[in-house]
Design a protein around this motif. Sequence first.
Motif, PDB file in Angstrom:
ATOM      1  N   UNK A 181     -77.656   9.833 -13.517  1.00 38.07           N
ATOM      2  CA  UNK A 181     -76.895  10.910 -14.462  1.00 38.07           C
ATOM      3  C   UNK A 181     -75.700  10.762 -14.654  1.00 38.07           C
ATOM      4  N   UNK A 182     -74.763  10.351 -13.931  1.00 41.73           N
ATOM      5  CA  UNK A 182     -73.472  10.229 -14.138  1.00 41.73           C
ATOM      6  C   UNK A 182     -73.112   9.181 -15.290  1.00 41.73           C
ATOM      7  N   UNK A 183     -74.038   8.204 -15.151  1.00 44.39           N
ATOM      8  CA  UNK A 183     -73.878   7.057 -16.157  1.00 44.39           C
ATOM      9  C   UNK A 183     -74.263   7.789 -17.483  1.00 44.39           C
ATOM     10  N   UNK A 184     -75.248   8.362 -17.592  1.00 44.43           N
ATOM     11  CA  UNK A 184     -75.901   8.905 -18.673  1.00 44.43           C
ATOM     12  C   UNK A 184     -74.664   9.730 -19.335  1.00 44.43           C
ATOM     13  N   UNK A 185     -74.375  10.678 -18.587  1.00 42.53           N
ATOM     14  CA  UNK A 185     -73.290  11.539 -19.033  1.00 42.53           C
ATOM     15  C   UNK A 185     -72.067  10.710 -19.704  1.00 42.53           C
ATOM     16  N   UNK A 186     -71.609   9.639 -18.801  1.00 48.00           N
ATOM     17  CA  UNK A 186     -70.266   8.923 -19.534  1.00 48.00           C
ATOM     18  C   UNK A 186     -71.027   8.243 -20.629  1.00 48.00           C
ATOM     19  N   UNK A 187     -72.028   7.896 -20.943  1.00 45.79           N
ATOM     20  CA  UNK A 187     -72.404   6.937 -22.181  1.00 45.79           C
ATOM     21  C   UNK A 187     -72.626   7.986 -23.320  1.00 45.79           C
ATOM     22  N   UNK A 188     -73.216   9.165 -23.151  1.00 48.59           N
ATOM     23  CA  UNK A 188     -73.172  10.323 -23.938  1.00 48.59           C
ATOM     24  C   UNK A 188     -71.929  10.689 -24.839  1.00 48.59           C
ATOM     25  N   UNK A 189     -71.028  10.954 -23.569  1.00 49.38           N
ATOM     26  CA  UNK A 189     -69.375  11.371 -23.924  1.00 49.38           C
ATOM     27  C   UNK A 189     -68.758  10.184 -24.811  1.00 49.38           C
ATOM     28  N   UNK A 190     -69.112   8.996 -24.334  1.00 49.26           N
ATOM     29  CA  UNK A 190     -68.767   7.955 -25.286  1.00 49.26           C
ATOM     30  C   UNK A 190     -69.069   7.697 -26.580  1.00 49.26           C
ATOM     31  N   UNK A 191     -70.337   7.940 -26.887  1.00 43.88           N
ATOM     32  CA  UNK A 191     -70.930   7.981 -28.128  1.00 43.88           C
ATOM     33  C   UNK A 191     -70.324   9.069 -28.815  1.00 43.88           C
ATOM     34  N   UNK A 192     -70.087  10.146 -28.234  1.00 45.02           N
ATOM     35  CA  UNK A 192     -69.708  11.481 -28.968  1.00 45.02           C
ATOM     36  C   UNK A 192     -68.222  11.243 -29.159  1.00 45.02           C
ATOM     37  N   UNK A 193     -67.390  10.563 -28.526  1.00 43.50           N
ATOM     38  CA  UNK A 193     -66.132  10.383 -28.868  1.00 43.50           C
ATOM     39  C   UNK A 193     -66.041   9.408 -30.014  1.00 43.50           C
TER      40      UNK A 193
END
Length: 251
Positions: A230-242
Amino acid sequence: MQALAEMVTPGSLLADVGCDHGFISIYLVQHGICPRVCAMDINPGPLQRAREHVAACGLEKYIDIRLSDGVSALRPGEADALLCAGMGGRLMQKILTLGREKVAAMREVILQPQSEIADFRRFLRNEGYVVTQERMILEDGKYYPMMRAVPMEKQEESDISKQQDRMVSNQQQRLADKFGGLLLKQGDPVLRQYLCGQLNKYEMILERLSSPAETQERAEAREERKRTVLEEIRDMRMALSWMEGSREETI
């Protein structure tokens, strides 16, 4: 190889650490990017292949082949740029740490770590380097991040301000260490492809982890793994949003 070579400032006197068979050193000299290269490797076997390749190209006067652990065989002031590619981030960090005095005197380092990349980017920051260029290459199904960094005191003040403006929060700094701040800001298409592929992979893993476990011990292990995913998924979604936000700013 070409992508790494393009990061080297033309006219540099280069130390190619971990040169393997010497192909990048040969490319840099043949294309007039570097007038001289010191190609070094700790392994005698690959170094002999490099010596043979350099001789076959008639470049013995321009490429010096040396057996060396990191930059130990490099004389102070002999090179003003360092290229280090194709090895783990931990080993690369060791090379830069043990050769700190010699490397700090150079104007740039071109780096392509293959593992522990977030830790390695943090190491560069703590050592006082500013990453001025980043690329990610997809070749034969594998992603290769690479970067050009310069010592803080050799960076133009206006460029430093731009770098600092880019990092506005601890969260963004963490994502920048993990995925590459310039790649994120520039909306790099190869990084986006990587993130989307990894996100799909981790979402599939999360789905499999949602099934009930047979024992309490396995259930606890599964929950721990689930938190990591879940932490990895969160980071990747935030990165894509950035990346999407950065893209909209440039439209």
